[in-house]
Design a protein around this motif. Structure first.
Motif, PDB file in Angstrom:
ATOM      1  N   LEU A  22       0.636  -1.306   0.123  1.00 28.58           N
ATOM      2  CA  LEU A  22       0.215  -0.282   0.134  1.00 28.58           C
ATOM      3  C   LEU A  22       0.835   1.202   0.351  1.00 28.58           C
ATOM      4  CD1 LEU A  22      -3.246  -0.857   2.933  1.00 28.58           C
ATOM      5  CD2 LEU A  22      -3.110  -0.814  -0.071  1.00 28.58           C
ATOM      6  N   GLU A  23       0.253   2.247  -0.860  1.00 33.24           N
ATOM      7  CA  GLU A  23       1.170   3.569  -0.746  1.00 33.24           C
ATOM      8  C   GLU A  23       0.412   4.420   0.395  1.00 33.24           C
ATOM      9  OE1 GLU A  23       3.319   4.876  -2.521  1.00 33.24           O
ATOM     10  OE2 GLU A  23       3.082   3.556  -4.529  1.00 33.24           O
ATOM     11  N   PRO A  24       1.432   5.182   1.176  1.00 30.94           N
ATOM     12  CA  PRO A  24       1.904   5.933   2.313  1.00 30.94           C
ATOM     13  C   PRO A  24      -0.069   6.781   2.123  1.00 30.94           C
ATOM     14  CG  PRO A  24       3.866   6.376   1.554  1.00 30.94           C
ATOM     15  CD  PRO A  24       3.130   5.637   0.739  1.00 30.94           C
ATOM     16  N   TYR A  25      -0.817   7.449   1.039  1.00 34.11           N
ATOM     17  CA  TYR A  25      -2.410   7.988   1.088  1.00 34.11           C
ATOM     18  C   TYR A  25      -2.899   6.377   1.521  1.00 34.11           C
ATOM     19  CZ  TYR A  25      -1.969   6.761  -3.732  1.00 34.11           C
ATOM     20  OH  TYR A  25      -2.222   5.841  -4.821  1.00 34.11           O
ATOM     21  N   GLU A  26      -2.342   5.975   1.425  1.00 33.90           N
ATOM     22  CA  GLU A  26      -3.343   4.566   1.551  1.00 33.90           C
ATOM     23  C   GLU A  26      -3.858   3.453   2.898  1.00 33.90           C
ATOM     24  OE1 GLU A  26      -4.253   2.729  -3.115  1.00 33.90           O
ATOM     25  OE2 GLU A  26      -2.204   2.037  -2.136  1.00 33.90           O
ATOM     26  N   THR A  27      -3.069   4.357   3.617  1.00 35.96           N
ATOM     27  CA  THR A  27      -2.722   3.555   4.742  1.00 35.96           C
ATOM     28  C   THR A  27      -3.221   4.261   5.560  1.00 35.96           C
ATOM     29  OG1 THR A  27      -0.199   4.312   4.603  1.00 35.96           O
ATOM     30  CG2 THR A  27      -1.134   2.288   4.079  1.00 35.96           C
ATOM     31  N   ASP A  28      -3.569   3.887   7.121  1.00 33.32           N
ATOM     32  CA  ASP A  28      -4.103   5.341   8.313  1.00 33.32           C
ATOM     33  C   ASP A  28      -5.269   6.164   8.014  1.00 33.32           C
ATOM     34  OD1 ASP A  28      -2.418   3.385   9.686  1.00 33.32           O
ATOM     35  OD2 ASP A  28      -0.840   4.796   9.659  1.00 33.32           O
ATOM     36  N   THR A  29      -6.491   5.452   7.576  1.00 33.71           N
ATOM     37  CA  THR A  29      -7.100   6.349   6.278  1.00 33.71           C
ATOM     38  C   THR A  29      -8.031   6.888   7.821  1.00 33.71           C
ATOM     39  OG1 THR A  29      -8.892   4.313   5.702  1.00 33.71           O
ATOM     40  CG2 THR A  29      -6.437   5.933   4.623  1.00 33.71           C
ATOM     41  N   ARG A  33      -3.195  12.908   8.137  1.00 31.83           N
ATOM     42  CA  ARG A  33      -1.697  12.628   7.916  1.00 31.83           C
ATOM     43  C   ARG A  33      -0.921  13.485   6.349  1.00 31.83           C
ATOM     44  NH1 ARG A  33      -4.138   8.757   4.155  1.00 31.83           N
ATOM     45  NH2 ARG A  33      -6.014   9.789   4.471  1.00 31.83           N
ATOM     46  N   VAL A  34       0.145  13.747   6.799  1.00 34.48           N
ATOM     47  CA  VAL A  34       0.826  13.962   5.883  1.00 34.48           C
ATOM     48  C   VAL A  34       1.971  13.942   4.960  1.00 34.48           C
ATOM     49  CG1 VAL A  34       2.883  16.288   5.724  1.00 34.48           C
ATOM     50  CG2 VAL A  34       0.925  16.286   7.669  1.00 34.48           C
ATOM     51  N   VAL A  35       1.591  13.697   4.365  1.00 35.27           N
ATOM     52  CA  VAL A  35       2.403  12.686   3.003  1.00 35.27           C
ATOM     53  C   VAL A  35       3.030  13.717   1.965  1.00 35.27           C
ATOM     54  CG1 VAL A  35       1.934  10.689   0.975  1.00 35.27           C
ATOM     55  CG2 VAL A  35       0.634  10.038   3.140  1.00 35.27           C
ATOM     56  N   SER A  36       3.942  12.954   1.667  1.00 37.31           N
ATOM     57  CA  SER A  36       5.101  13.395   0.593  1.00 37.31           C
ATOM     58  C   SER A  36       4.792  13.238  -0.569  1.00 37.31           C
ATOM     59  CB  SER A  36       6.261  14.185   0.959  1.00 37.31           C
ATOM     60  OG  SER A  36       6.633  15.052   2.032  1.00 37.31           O
ATOM     61  N   ALA A  37       4.880  13.746  -1.643  1.00 36.68           N
ATOM     62  CA  ALA A  37       5.288  13.394  -3.399  1.00 36.68           C
ATOM     63  C   ALA A  37       6.313  14.374  -4.250  1.00 36.68           C
ATOM     64  CB  ALA A  37       4.110  13.216  -4.142  1.00 36.68           C
ATOM     65  N   TYR A  38       7.079  12.625  -4.598  1.00 40.60           N
ATOM     66  CA  TYR A  38       8.404  12.948  -5.113  1.00 40.60           C
ATOM     67  C   TYR A  38       7.634  12.545  -7.322  1.00 40.60           C
ATOM     68  CZ  TYR A  38      12.343  14.017  -8.151  1.00 40.60           C
ATOM     69  OH  TYR A  38      13.389  14.095  -8.620  1.00 40.60           O
ATOM     70  N   CYS A  39       7.507  13.614  -8.475  1.00 40.43           N
ATOM     71  CA  CYS A  39       7.297  12.392  -9.581  1.00 40.43           C
ATOM     72  C   CYS A  39       9.115  12.770  -9.945  1.00 40.43           C
ATOM     73  CB  CYS A  39       6.846  13.438 -10.347  1.00 40.43           C
ATOM     74  SG  CYS A  39       6.445  12.827 -12.070  1.00 40.43           S
ATOM     75  N   LEU A  48       0.944  16.211   0.852  1.00 40.57           N
ATOM     76  CA  LEU A  48      -0.174  16.269   0.518  1.00 40.57           C
ATOM     77  C   LEU A  48      -0.741  16.305   2.173  1.00 40.57           C
ATOM     78  CD1 LEU A  48      -0.884  13.717  -1.547  1.00 40.57           C
ATOM     79  CD2 LEU A  48      -0.687  15.682  -2.394  1.00 40.57           C
ATOM     80  N   LEU A  49      -1.769  17.323   2.265  1.00 37.49           N
ATOM     81  CA  LEU A  49      -2.439  17.101   3.719  1.00 37.49           C
ATOM     82  C   LEU A  49      -3.576  16.689   3.987  1.00 37.49           C
ATOM     83  CD1 LEU A  49      -2.023  20.698   4.346  1.00 37.49           C
ATOM     84  CD2 LEU A  49      -0.095  18.974   4.982  1.00 37.49           C
ATOM     85  N   LEU A  50      -4.210  14.789   3.527  1.00 35.90           N
ATOM     86  CA  LEU A  50      -4.637  13.833   4.074  1.00 35.90           C
ATOM     87  C   LEU A  50      -5.691  13.919   4.790  1.00 35.90           C
ATOM     88  CD1 LEU A  50      -2.879  11.704   1.539  1.00 35.90           C
ATOM     89  CD2 LEU A  50      -4.200  12.979   0.683  1.00 35.90           C
ATOM     90  N   GLU A  51      -7.159  14.515   5.327  1.00 37.14           N
ATOM     91  CA  GLU A  51      -8.043  14.561   6.187  1.00 37.14           C
ATOM     92  C   GLU A  51      -8.532  13.133   6.215  1.00 37.14           C
ATOM     93  OE1 GLU A  51      -8.973  16.824   8.332  1.00 37.14           O
ATOM     94  OE2 GLU A  51      -7.640  18.103   7.010  1.00 37.14           O
ATOM     95  N   ASP A  55      -7.760   8.214   0.272  1.00 40.12           N
ATOM     96  CA  ASP A  55      -7.163   7.220   0.438  1.00 40.12           C
ATOM     97  C   ASP A  55      -7.008   8.022  -1.490  1.00 40.12           C
ATOM     98  OD1 ASP A  55      -9.489   7.203  -0.489  1.00 40.12           O
ATOM     99  OD2 ASP A  55      -8.553   4.476   0.119  1.00 40.12           O
ATOM    100  N   SER A  56      -7.143   8.844  -1.747  1.00 36.05           N
ATOM    101  CA  SER A  56      -6.909   9.517  -2.973  1.00 36.05           C
ATOM    102  C   SER A  56      -5.177   9.969  -3.762  1.00 36.05           C
ATOM    103  CB  SER A  56      -7.972  10.467  -3.925  1.00 36.05           C
ATOM    104  OG  SER A  56      -7.185  11.249  -2.895  1.00 36.05           O
ATOM    105  N   PRO A  57      -4.963   9.210  -4.410  1.00 34.07           N
ATOM    106  CA  PRO A  57      -3.416  10.047  -4.774  1.00 34.07           C
ATOM    107  C   PRO A  57      -3.346  11.267  -4.957  1.00 34.07           C
ATOM    108  CG  PRO A  57      -4.057   8.590  -6.511  1.00 34.07           C
ATOM    109  CD  PRO A  57      -5.707   8.352  -5.668  1.00 34.07           C
TER     110      PRO A  57
END
Length: 75
Positions: A22-29, A33-39, A48-51, A55-57
């Protein structure tokens, strides 16, 4: 034994049969969460400041499916 199914755009030596982690944005929903993304393809970044329940990318990842994006969770 080789599979008769092919995934468009996948390299021949990539085994797509198993479950991926699972990607970090899919866990602990159930928590914020604060998730960083790098292309890795175009070097764009985002935080990403996830509420709770989200669980969206990253939108960039959805729009550019051929890009390689890394996610990690901030501590």
């Amino acid at each position: 034994m080789a599979s008769s199914e092919r995934v468009v755009g996948a390299a021949d030596n990539v085994d797509m049969r198993g479950e991926s982690e699972l990607e970090p944005y899919e866990t602990d929903t159930d928590e914020r969460r604060v998730v960083s993304a790098y292309c890795c393809t175009c070097e764009e970044t985002a935080t990403l400041l996830l509420e709770v329940g989200d669980d969206s990318p990253w939108e960039h990842d959805e729009k550019h499916a051929s890009h390689v994006v890394e996610y990690w969770r901030e501590a």
